[in-house]
Design a protein around this motif. Structure first.
Motif: not given
Length: 283
Positions: A150, A155, A174, A177-179
């Motif tokens: 994150f 988050d 999702s 906003n995790s990469s």
């Protein structure tokens, strides 16, 4: 070349040794005629010695070992066919032209002399991994874990709370906003991860979710869910990961080299391999 395996008997049928140069027992046997010119086995051998002899010898000998250890099966051809379909989807109608630019005669040549061979090599490494599973587990300490990355600590904290409430990792990734995709993966001591993440996984004594882990760059924040610490419960996945590790492939090569008593009889050939492929020499 993904793997190179050698066999004493397969190495160009070299016999005898004089002045540190091997000699062919039938060097004068004609192989090719062009008009009134005859090319013999001895001519081909001399040319090979002068041009990339190590690679040619090792590549040729590889197939002899594969035939002994992992002969072609329905499973191997199915894997090769699957790979071919991927190439067809990628290149479309230009596939054959692309293959010819790399020296293949046609698609069949590529399939038989590259894709099938590659599938055999993978199967051979899997065979080695199966036979040495416990030792490899001790060396590489595989665990299954889900790593979520994150951009903010907030988050990461919210993601941890959702994970602990039972929300699946992909949904959590999702939502915040995790990469990362949120899929579990096999982590070993060779896996490239942030130090804090890797340390948590390797030191875990039971499955569980981490607190927020701050990356060494202080820009990323991680939540790690260790899904499984017993390699025997995820053995097939671990075997697949081991089989695709370069270090394991090298260990596998060495094992089969020694098993088949590899030796070199020609000084120039020996020097070429020593310079370019030193790991394949044991004498």
């Amino acid at each position: 070349m993904k793997k190179i395996l050698l066999s004493l008997c397969a190495l160009l049928l070299l016999v005898g040794c004089t002045d540190a140069h091997a000699k062919l027992k039938d060097a004068n046997t004609a192989l090719i005629t062009v008009g009134d010119t005859t090319i013999t086995k001895g001519d081909i051998y001399s040319s090979m010695i002068q041009q990339g002899s190590g690679y040619v010898a090792l590549s040729t000998a590889t197939q002899a070992i594969l035939e002994k250890e992992v002969p072609i099966t329905d499973e191997i051809t199915a894997e090769a066919t699957k790979s071919l379909e991927t190439y067809k989807a990628t290149y479309g109608d230009s596939l054959e032209a692309a293959l010819q630019s790399y020296g293949y005669k046609d698609v069949d040549d590529f399939y038989n002399n590259s894709l099938v061979l590659s599938a055999q090599l993978t199967e051979l490494t899997k065979k080695y991994v199966n036979e040495n599973f416990d030792a490899l587990v001790t060396k590489y300490e595989p665990r299954q874990a889900t790593v979520l990355t994150f951009g903010t600590e907030e988050d990461a904290k919210n993601a941890k709370a959702e994970l602990e409430s039972g929300v699946d990792a992909m949904t959590v990734a999702s939502n915040f906003n995790s990469s990362s995709a949120g899929s579990p993966r096999i982590i070993t001591t060779d896996t490239d991860l942030d130090v804090s993440v890797k340390s948590f996984i390797q030191n875990a004594t039971a499955p569980g979710i981490s607190d927020v882990l701050i990356g060494t760059d202080v820009e990323n924040f991680y939540i790690v869910n260790v899904n499984e610490i017993d390699p025997n419960n995820i053995k097939e996945d671990v075997i697949t990961v081991f089989a695709n590790m370069a270090s394991t492939a090298t260990d596998s090569d060495k094992f089969y080299f020694q098993k088949y008593g590899f030796k070199i009889y020609d000084r120039e050939l020996y020097d070429n391999i020593k310079t370019n492929y030193p790991d394949y020499l044991f004498n």
